[in-house]
Design a protein around this motif. Structure first.
Motif, short mmCIF file in Angstrom:
data_model
loop_
_atom_site.label_atom_id
_atom_site.label_comp_id
_atom_site.label_asym_id
_atom_site.label_seq_id
_atom_site.Cartn_x
_atom_site.Cartn_y
_atom_site.Cartn_z
N HIS A 90 -12.27 -43.16 12.65
CA HIS A 90 -11.06 -43.26 13.48
C HIS A 90 -9.90 -42.53 12.81
N LEU A 91 -9.70 -42.79 11.52
CA LEU A 91 -8.64 -42.11 10.78
C LEU A 91 -8.91 -40.61 10.69
N ASP A 92 -10.17 -40.24 10.52
CA ASP A 92 -10.53 -38.82 10.42
C ASP A 92 -10.21 -38.11 11.72
N ALA A 93 -10.55 -38.73 12.84
CA ALA A 93 -10.28 -38.10 14.14
C ALA A 93 -8.78 -37.89 14.35
N VAL A 94 -7.99 -38.90 14.03
CA VAL A 94 -6.54 -38.78 14.20
C VAL A 94 -5.98 -37.68 13.30
N ALA A 95 -6.51 -37.59 12.06
CA ALA A 95 -6.07 -36.53 11.15
C ALA A 95 -6.47 -35.15 11.66
#
Length: 354
Positions: A90-95
């Motif tokens: 989830h954090l990777d996608a937002v980044a």
């Protein structure tokens, strides 16, 4: 374990894992995150809620606080790897979206960019956008997430797309996920039929961007946290039985290896924030860090099995699940193939090594 022993072990599992020394405020944030991850242990819905709530205050990699981001991932993983497996992509996608100067729609996100057997997922132009058709493999929690970044092929080229997973043409394939580790994080395939997709970045951008290597190191931070959780169980065992010399040998070896893994993560975070991990240097660093951390994790699991014996694997739900989860999670490391890739980089540019 006794109730007191279990309580002490649970408190240890919530304790922050610090890749680098945090500020007092960051330490409080990590402690709260670890406690919440412990509460959500094994619960996908609770993990998704945690991901939604914390995405706003966790930094993106390369923005000056990368060590804090990786400390957060490691802290969650030490508490529970199921929660970490939900939070990390989830954090990777937002980044990734931020790197592409795109806005992340509200809700939870995944990244479906691995390739599998058979005909790949295809993207076809449709007006100013695209549609996706075919099967995409390794789609973690596709039935629970709101959106995903999905790689697909446009002719002979690979490209990244944003997809609404509530589209009627998205169909998770049931019954294929039989894993004993990360059993609640179904990562089976998804069939897509004329699914509307928004292109993210130009052709080939997903793999070529510096953030690809940075995200790969972030996964290693999760592995590191999982290994810390296993090691803490070894320490907790000494509360009920005085460790003999063999147990102390295993504890000492685990401590040294975790120190080495933490050191390479800390050095990589500093180099990343200094702007040094771009291009080939970024990917070389990712391969090095993942190799050191993955090897550490496998050694910690082995030492824990030798030091603790079979009882925790048979009677301690948290420990048995953590070991199974970590064993599967580590298979995102391609082992000898990644080592061969690192060797090729060395021969291509030996001056930049050692």
């Amino acid at each position: 374990m006794t109730d007191d022993h279990a309580s002490a072990a649970g408190a240890a599992e919530s304790r922050p894992v610090e890749v680098a020394a945090p500020s007092d405020e960051e330490r409080r944030e990590l402690a709260g995150l670890g406690a919440r991850a412990r509460t959500a242990a094994g619960d996908v819905r609770g993990a998704l809620a945690l991901a939604r709530d914390h995405v706003g205050w966790l930094p993106h990699p390369g923005t000056g606080r990368t060590a804090h981001l990786w400390s957060a991932l490691a802290t969650v993983a030490a508490a529970d790897l199921t929660v970490a497996r939900v939070l990390e992509p989830h954090l990777d996608a937002v980044a990734i979206l931020a790197q592409a100067d795109e806005q992340a729609d509200a809700g939870t996100w995944g990244v479906f960019a691995a390739e599998g057997p058979g005909e790949p997922l295809r993207a076809t132009p449709a007006g100013s956008s695209y549609v996706l058709d075919g099967r995409k493999h390794w789609c973690s929690l596709a039935g629970h997430l709101d959106h995903a970044l999905v790689s697909a092929w446009v002719g002979a080229d690979r490209r990244l797309f944003a997809v609404d997973l509530h589209h009627p043409g998205v169909t998770p394939v049931a019954g294929t996920w039989v894993a004993r580790g990360l059993s609640s994080v179904d990562s089976g395939p998804v069939d897509m039929t004329t699914v509307e997709a928004r292109p993210i970045g130009p052709t080939g951008w997903y793999l070529d961007r510096p953030g690809f290597a940075w995200g790969a190191i972030g996964v290693a931070a999760v592995w590191f946290g999982g290994a810390v959780g296993v090691a803490r169980r070894m320490v907790a065992a000494s509360a009920s039985r005085e460790p003999d010399q063999v147990a102390l040998v295993h504890l000492g070896a685990v401590d040294a290896r975790l120190h080495a893994a933490r050191s390479v993560l800390q050095q990589a975070a500093s180099a990343l924030d200094a702007g040094d991990l771009t291009g080939a240097d970024g990917w070389r660093a990712a391969l090095r860090v993942r190799d050191v951390v993955a090897d550490t994790c496998e050694e910690v699991v082995r030492r824990a099995a030798h030091g603790l014996g079979p009882a925790p694997l048979a009677t301690d739900e948290d420990h048995a699940r953590r070991v199974a989860d970590l064993d599967l999670y580590l298979r995102q490391w391609h082992a000898e193939r990644d080592q061969a890739g690192l060797g090729r980089l060395l021969l291509d540019d030996p001056v930049s090594s050692w």
